[in-house]
Scaffold this motif. Structure first.
Motif, PDB file in Angstrom:
ATOM      1  N   ILE A 155       0.179   4.282   0.349  1.00  0.00           N
ATOM      2  CA  ILE A 155      -0.509   5.191   1.532  1.00  0.00           C
ATOM      3  C   ILE A 155       0.951   5.076   3.060  1.00  0.00           C
ATOM      4  O   ILE A 155       1.478   5.706   2.880  1.00  0.00           O
ATOM      5  CB  ILE A 155      -1.835   5.667   1.477  1.00  0.00           C
ATOM      6  N   VAL A 156       0.650   3.371   2.884  1.00  0.00           N
ATOM      7  CA  VAL A 156       0.629   2.758   4.204  1.00  0.00           C
ATOM      8  C   VAL A 156       2.282   3.374   4.292  1.00  0.00           C
ATOM      9  O   VAL A 156       3.356   3.817   5.455  1.00  0.00           O
ATOM     10  CB  VAL A 156       0.286   1.345   4.744  1.00  0.00           C
ATOM     11  N   SER A 157       2.900   2.910   2.908  1.00  0.00           N
ATOM     12  CA  SER A 157       4.490   3.164   3.167  1.00  0.00           C
ATOM     13  C   SER A 157       5.107   4.574   3.722  1.00  0.00           C
ATOM     14  O   SER A 157       6.058   4.959   3.800  1.00  0.00           O
ATOM     15  CB  SER A 157       4.745   2.952   1.714  1.00  0.00           C
ATOM     16  N   ASN A 216       0.656  -1.020   0.049  1.00  0.00           N
ATOM     17  CA  ASN A 216       0.042   0.244   0.257  1.00  0.00           C
ATOM     18  C   ASN A 216       0.354   0.892  -0.324  1.00  0.00           C
ATOM     19  O   ASN A 216       1.416   1.919   1.297  1.00  0.00           O
ATOM     20  CB  ASN A 216      -1.217   0.043   1.126  1.00  0.00           C
TER      21      ASN A 216
END
Lengths: 367, 301
Positions: B91-93, B89
């Motif tokens: 965004i998460v990264s 993901n």
């Protein structure tokens, strides 16, 4: 977000998060080594600082309360397929709600004033999450970007209000005057002292109970209610949800409202339970760590409570550690949080494949 | 406000827009190739720290710049590995990159220099001084990056492929071109630009690194990118506008305007964020991101 391989449930629930945490500590240990300190001594200070005394344990649970709220906030949105990184902003607004009740409710008895202030925190947090939720549902504006913008808008708004409107007259600090005693949530050591039990004083207050209740409530909601089912269906497949007669738009907005209300809980613990006034930057990054908590807890309330305890330990132990080994500041917690987000979130597939290879070679052969 | 004051505000608007511009172009490269990057802020911070530390140690601003770019590149590669190779993901990264950067720079800065995370002050040849019309070389580099980005993206084969990979990676893959290679190229170009942005902050605009010195500039750059609808020339305009707002906010601090009273500086500071939300809501125009942005590419098997 379908898993790349089928894993046995225990591996998915326990092993993958455990590996992420282990990896995070390994990285943190390397950083500690890199700056010329002893990681084993650091771990000892951390564990003793957080669990070694009644006082330390109290502080650990106090911080954990913050993380339960922000972690649940991220998780509820996550189940609906939404990534709410606006916890900081929503909690900031929640703090504003608390402050308005806290400063005006001097006439009410505590039995009314405390629930009112908690409701205000939830309502203000929900309202701040509503706009990004509405824009996502009706206008297709990406929720990640809008919640980021709303974080900054909230922080600018709070600065303005604290400097120009709510500041205690005659004070130089951008803080409100102290809240009325009726909206102060009692400390646990005071409550227990009244029952004749003595525990060491700490910031731990009854908001912790509220947080656990919220975790149970979220479990009921997500796994045992129609709305929760709708939320999970929309998160899994919005198109299928439409065919099932569920409106993804409505669910998106409702999930964001709930998420924002939960984020407001941070203001309840931090302001009503401890600070007893509204001040700048009281959210202190708890909203972002909530992302790590939710990812590590696999968006399940039980996992979130456990992950919150771990982060509570890190926060309290980290403070002790910074005292014992001044070269290791509390920013180390941010590093650990970042690595956990990286491993449990973004590099999730990497661990899953590793675990799959280790625990289920037979399944792999079939694939 | 007389002409000199106006010129001063316009000039400091330019100064303040440079870090935004570099980061905005970095985001442009990355997102045009289909990799969403909310880790601009983190990469800027890492670059600012590396640049200040290296410039202080080596006594040369150019070595500082190189170190800043290198530090930013490492984080860009991390983001690339997570979002391209591991199809994680994005965004998460990006969130992870931001947190890692904020934590690591503060911890290491404090451990090395023991000044609460600050680097020692940078002076003389360790810093990019004023070279052209009162601005440093980095300003020229940043401004030059705009036409270069525009030209490469819109007038070269590489640029066409890169844009295609952000809209329809399957089509590019069918043509026998590597989706991952193009995306890595874009993410690394973004890393270089974030490096430039961070280095400008710590060894040109200021004289040293402060923990958290990016103070949300990476997110304003993200806002500018949306405002500019992922195009190079409008990005210059948006960044200059946001830089100018910043300059005006600083200028208006404590100024009492006739009829209005004291101007709330926060209102001006809120404008970039509010304007971005309005654009995203589609009230004025419509900001449509590259179609494949944020979607990991899975080759069919």
């Amino acid at each position: 977000m379908n898993p790349p391989r089928d894993l046995p449930k225990w591996a998915d629930v326990a092993l993958v998060p455990a590996l992420s945490v282990a990896a995070a500590f390994l990285v943190a240990g390397l950083v500690v080594l890199g700056i010329g300190e002893n990681p084993l001594a650091a771990t000892r200070h951390l564990v003793f600082g957080s669990l070694g005394s009644g006082e330390g344990l109290g502080f650990t649970l106090f911080y954990a309360t913050n993380f339960i709220f922000t972690g649940l906030a991220v998780a509820v949105a996550y189940h609906a397929g939404l990534f709410n990184i606006g916890g900081e902003g929503q909690a900031t607004l929640g703090g504003l709600g608390v402050a308005i009740v806290g400063l005006e409710a001097g006439v009410l008895p505590a039995v009314l004033a405390i629930p009112l202030a908690i409701l205000a925190a939830a309502a203000f947090g929900a309202a701040w999450a509503f706009i990004p939720g509405y824009l996502q549902a009706r206008r297709g504006s990406h929720i990640v970007i809008t919640t980021i913008m709303f974080n900054w808008l909230a922080s600018v708004l709070l600065v303005y209000l604290l400097v120009n409107v709510l500041r205690e007259p005659g004070s130089m600090n951008p803080e409100t005057p102290g809240f009325a005693p009726q909206v102060q949530i009692p400390f646990l050591h005071d409550v227990l002292a009244r029952l004749g039990i003595t525990i060491p004083p700490s910031q731990l207050n009854l908001s912790f109970v509220l947080a656990l209740a919220a975790a149970y409530g979220v479990w009921l909601l997500i796994y045992r209610s129609r709305l929760g089912y709708a939320i999970r269906v929309v998160g899994a497949n919005p198109q299928a949800a439409v065919y099932a007669g569920i409106s993804p738009e409505r669910v998106t907005i409702v999930a964001m409202l709930l998420s924002g209300a939960l984020a407001g809980g941070l203001a309840v613990n931090e302001l009503m339970g401890y600070q007893h006034r509204l001040l700048l930057e009281f959210t202190a990054g708890y909203g972002f760590v909530g992302i790590a908590v939710a990812l590590m807890g696999r968006a399940h309330p039980v996992g979130i409570v456990l992950a919150s305890l771990l982060f509570g330990m890190l926060y309290q132990g980290g403070a002790e550690l910074a005292f014992e080994q001044p070269k290791i500041t509390r920013d180390m917690i941010v590093v650990i949080g970042g690595v956990i987000i990286l491993f449990a979130g973004a590099l999730d597939g990497l661990f899953r494949r590793l675990v799959a290879r280790l625990v289920a070679p037979a399944r792999l052969a079939e694939a | 406000m007389d002409a000199t004051a106006l010129l001063t505000v316009l000039d400091s608007g330019l100064r303040l827009s440079i870090p935004l511009l570099c980061a905005c172009l970095a985001g442009l490269w990355s997102e045009r190739s289909g990799v969403v990057d909310i880790g601009l802020e983190g990469k800027m911070l890492v670059a600012a720290f590396c640049a200040a530390a290296a410039a202080y140690a080596a006594g040369s601003a150019w070595i500082g710049l190189a170190a800043g770019v290198a530090g930013s590149l490492i984080f860009a590669l991390l983001h690339g590995f997570a979002s391209i190779t591991q199809r994680g993901n994005q965004i998460v990264s990006g969130v992870a990159v931001n947190m890692l950067a904020a934590g690591l720079t503060a911890v290491i800065g404090n451990a090395w220099y023991g000044q609460g995370g600050r680097t020692p002050p940078i002076e003389g040849p360790q810093r990019f001084g004023d070279a052209v019309l009162g601005h440093s070389v980095l300003v020229c580099l940043a401004l030059a990056a705009v036409p270069i980005t525009w030209f490469v993206l819109n007038r070269t084969r590489f640029g066409l492929r890169l844009r295609a990979v952000g809209e329809n990676p399957a089509a590019v893959d069918t043509a026998g071109i590597s989706v991952s290679a193009l995306r890595y190229a874009a993410v690394m170009l973004g890393g270089v630009l974030c490096g430039l942005s961070g280095a400008y902050l710590s060894i040109s605009q200021s004289a040293g690194f402060l923990p958290g010195m990016t103070a949300g500039k990476g997110f304003i750059a993200l806002a500018a990118l949306i405002f500019a609808k992922w195009r190079a020339w409008p990005a210059l305009g948006a960044c200059y506008l946001f830089g100018l707002l910043d300059a005006i906010a600083i200028r208006l601090q404590g100024v009492v305007l006739p009829g209005i009273g004291e101007v709330p500086v926060q209102a001006v500071q809120a404008l970039p964020y509010a304007m971005t939300v309005i654009v995203l809501a589609g009230v004025i125009g419509r900001a449509i991101p590259p179609r494949a942005a944020g979607v990991p590419y899975v080759k069919e098997r």
